[in-house]
Design a protein around this motif. Structure first.
Motif, PDB file in Angstrom:
ATOM      1  N   LEU A   1       9.041  11.670   4.029  1.00 53.40           N
ATOM      2  CA  LEU A   1       8.273  12.310   5.451  1.00 53.40           C
ATOM      3  C   LEU A   1       7.012  12.140   5.181  1.00 53.40           C
ATOM      4  O   LEU A   1       6.082  11.824   5.810  1.00 53.40           O
ATOM      5  CB  LEU A   1       9.033  13.130   6.564  1.00 53.40           C
ATOM      6  CG  LEU A   1       8.816  12.476   7.463  1.00 53.40           C
ATOM      7  CD1 LEU A   1       8.003  11.281   8.706  1.00 53.40           C
ATOM      8  CD2 LEU A   1       9.335  14.038   8.625  1.00 53.40           C
ATOM      9  N   ARG A   2       6.621  13.922   5.098  1.00 53.50           N
ATOM     10  CA  ARG A   2       5.211  14.463   5.369  1.00 53.50           C
ATOM     11  C   ARG A   2       4.280  13.388   4.471  1.00 53.50           C
ATOM     12  O   ARG A   2       3.351  13.023   4.434  1.00 53.50           O
ATOM     13  CB  ARG A   2       5.173  15.577   4.585  1.00 53.50           C
ATOM     14  CG  ARG A   2       6.067  16.281   5.754  1.00 53.50           C
ATOM     15  CD  ARG A   2       7.006  17.542   5.702  1.00 53.50           C
ATOM     16  NE  ARG A   2       7.376  18.614   5.833  1.00 53.50           N
ATOM     17  CZ  ARG A   2       9.009  18.244   6.059  1.00 53.50           C
ATOM     18  NH1 ARG A   2       9.531  17.354   5.521  1.00 53.50           N
ATOM     19  NH2 ARG A   2       9.108  19.200   7.136  1.00 53.50           N
ATOM     20  N   PRO A   3       5.054  12.822   3.062  1.00 56.81           N
ATOM     21  CA  PRO A   3       3.509  11.780   2.135  1.00 56.81           C
ATOM     22  C   PRO A   3       3.362  10.812   2.938  1.00 56.81           C
ATOM     23  O   PRO A   3       2.843   9.901   3.261  1.00 56.81           O
ATOM     24  CB  PRO A   3       4.220  11.812   0.948  1.00 56.81           C
ATOM     25  CG  PRO A   3       4.953  12.842   0.827  1.00 56.81           C
ATOM     26  CD  PRO A   3       5.874  13.291   2.166  1.00 56.81           C
ATOM     27  N   LEU A   4       4.521  10.109   3.408  1.00 58.43           N
ATOM     28  CA  LEU A   4       4.648   9.214   3.534  1.00 58.43           C
ATOM     29  C   LEU A   4       3.706   8.930   5.259  1.00 58.43           C
ATOM     30  O   LEU A   4       3.056   7.658   5.647  1.00 58.43           O
ATOM     31  CB  LEU A   4       6.339   8.287   4.186  1.00 58.43           C
ATOM     32  CG  LEU A   4       6.437   7.500   4.329  1.00 58.43           C
ATOM     33  CD1 LEU A   4       5.610   5.783   4.442  1.00 58.43           C
ATOM     34  CD2 LEU A   4       7.535   6.855   5.574  1.00 58.43           C
ATOM     35  N   LEU A   5       3.845  10.046   5.836  1.00 57.83           N
ATOM     36  CA  LEU A   5       2.833   9.964   7.507  1.00 57.83           C
ATOM     37  C   LEU A   5       1.768  10.070   7.065  1.00 57.83           C
ATOM     38  O   LEU A   5       0.930   9.725   7.566  1.00 57.83           O
ATOM     39  CB  LEU A   5       3.939  11.455   8.124  1.00 57.83           C
ATOM     40  CG  LEU A   5       2.964  11.375   9.423  1.00 57.83           C
ATOM     41  CD1 LEU A   5       2.523  10.032  10.192  1.00 57.83           C
ATOM     42  CD2 LEU A   5       2.819  11.953  10.247  1.00 57.83           C
TER      43      LEU A   5
ATOM     44  N   ASP B   1       0.732  -1.057  -0.446  1.00 59.66           N
ATOM     45  CA  ASP B   1      -0.352  -0.008  -0.446  1.00 59.66           C
ATOM     46  C   ASP B   1       0.634   1.660   0.215  1.00 59.66           C
ATOM     47  O   ASP B   1       0.239   2.393  -0.806  1.00 59.66           O
ATOM     48  CB  ASP B   1      -1.051   0.067   1.151  1.00 59.66           C
ATOM     49  CG  ASP B   1      -2.422  -0.223   1.184  1.00 59.66           C
ATOM     50  OD1 ASP B   1      -2.170  -1.413  -0.045  1.00 59.66           O
ATOM     51  OD2 ASP B   1      -2.979  -1.171   1.891  1.00 59.66           O
ATOM     52  N   VAL B   2       1.774   1.301   0.950  1.00 52.15           N
ATOM     53  CA  VAL B   2       2.443   2.535   0.752  1.00 52.15           C
ATOM     54  C   VAL B   2       3.376   2.312  -0.323  1.00 52.15           C
ATOM     55  O   VAL B   2       4.373   4.196  -1.116  1.00 52.15           O
ATOM     56  CB  VAL B   2       3.138   2.384   2.002  1.00 52.15           C
ATOM     57  CG1 VAL B   2       4.744   3.657   2.593  1.00 52.15           C
ATOM     58  CG2 VAL B   2       2.581   2.372   3.780  1.00 52.15           C
ATOM     59  N   GLN B   3       3.688   1.731  -0.846  1.00 49.35           N
ATOM     60  CA  GLN B   3       5.181   1.791  -2.658  1.00 49.35           C
ATOM     61  C   GLN B   3       4.060   2.122  -3.233  1.00 49.35           C
ATOM     62  O   GLN B   3       4.787   3.112  -3.882  1.00 49.35           O
ATOM     63  CB  GLN B   3       5.705   0.731  -2.747  1.00 49.35           C
ATOM     64  CG  GLN B   3       6.722  -0.810  -2.128  1.00 49.35           C
ATOM     65  CD  GLN B   3       7.902   0.441  -1.688  1.00 49.35           C
ATOM     66  OE1 GLN B   3       7.539   1.302  -2.498  1.00 49.35           O
ATOM     67  NE2 GLN B   3       8.767  -0.305  -1.543  1.00 49.35           N
TER      68      GLN B   3
END
Length: 341
Positions: A57-61, A19-21
């Motif tokens: 970092l921000r998109p990941l969060l 999902d994250v990828q």
């Protein structure tokens, strides 16, 4: 255990990893589109820092916070793009204010072109972020506007400096809470909000983002002293050279001079004198100050504060249900802590 994204988070769940990828790939594609212009020169300048990389970092969060609702909700990826565009825009402006020559291992926009181009490119990115944000609804607009107000307030506080009656350390914390914590907090907020998560979850991941953002910025300030240009992507000791007080220096100055600490008095002498550009010996004294700082107890105390904020962020996650996304958010605390080592 797989490393996900440029930030280097290790994800131990295959479904979450997928999902994250997929989400990060969609964010990158949308960032590429959002930084294009009908004017070719603007496309070049707007994509300059995006193509230089970054931790994302921000998109990941945003993507991790969305896991507590519907991670495939249509507003999730656009909100991740909004926060990253806003972040990129602030970097263009920051480099002008700091007269920086490097960013992410490449010449800064103001160094490659000039200050006007850098400022206007930042404005262009803000406009593109606003255009995407307008489609996410009035609540998202309000949340982002509040964060942007805090971000600008933090920058103004840093520029103005503390008043005589202010505690310099608290002033610094107020600055980074605005400049860094606000946008990382809104990343968690928008991710959970767009995914339709419960209000309690939205509040938790927002507060988590605020704490991890503070830890992240202190760690960044430590890296300004401890890393080389290859590791940090910018010239080491930039804040030191520009006279921008960060936590290690503030903690040093808050303590009484101690001749028993190796290099303490000499380091204070170097910091008091500064490193003016017209001084032919400035580079040599700057290098000496960095060397002394790297072994000074003030650096260790700042590292302890980074770890404290990171652990506070971890503690805020306790009420969330145990799931891979919660484990990943806890893993971010570990990543931030490792950056200080």
């Amino acid at each position: 255990m797989t490393v996900v994204g440029p930030f280097g988070l290790s994800v131990q769940n295959q479904a979450l990893e997928a999902d994250v990828q997929i989400g990060l790939a969609a964010v990158e594609q949308a960032l590429a589109e959002a930084t294009k212009s009908d004017v070719p020169f603007i496309t070049v300048t707007a994509q300059h820092l995006k193509e230089a990389g970054g931790k994302r970092l921000r998109p990941l969060l945003v993507l991790l916070a969305a896991q507590f609702g519907d991670p495939n909700a249509p507003g999730v990826v656009p909100s991740a793009v909004v926060v990253e565009l806003t972040h990129l825009a602030t970097l263009y402006h920051d480099d002008v204010m700091d007269e920086a020559v490097m960013r992410r291992g490449t010449p800064s926009a103001n160094a490659r072109w000039d200050n006007s181009v850098a400022i206007l490119t930042g404005d262009f990115l803000f406009s593109r972020a606003s255009k995407i944000l307008a489609d996410l609804g009035p609540e998202a607009v309000r949340v982002q506007a509040d964060a942007f107000e805090r971000l600008v307030t933090g920058q103004i506080l840093e520029t103005a400096g503390p008043r005589p009656e202010d505690d310099p350390v608290q002033h610094y914390l107020d600055v980074i809470s605005g400049k860094t914590g606000s946008l990382i907090a809104v990343s968690g907020h928008l991710g959970a909000l767009m995914a339709g998560a419960d209000e309690a979850v939205v509040n938790i991941v927002t507060q988590y983002g605020e704490r991890i953002g503070t830890a992240f910025q202190i760690a960044d300030d430590l890296l300004d002293i401890t890393s080389d240009s290859h590791e940090s992507g910018k010239t080491p000791g930039t804040d030191l050279r520009e006279g921008v007080p960060t936590l290690p220096e503030l903690l040093l100055r808050a303590a009484a001079p101690d001749p028993s600490v190796p290099g303490d008095l000499r380091l204070r002498e170097l910091l008091d004198a500064g490193f003016p550009a017209d001084d032919p010996a400035a580079d040599e004294r700057h290098a000496e100050a960095l060397t002394l700082f790297r072994s000074h107890p003030a650096l260790a105390r700042a590292r302890e504060d980074t770890l404290r904020y990171s652990e506070e962020a971890r503690g805020l996650l306790a009420p969330l249900p145990d799931c891979p996304a919660k484990s990943a958010l806890e893993g971010l605390c570990d990543v931030v802590a490792l950056r200080t080592m």
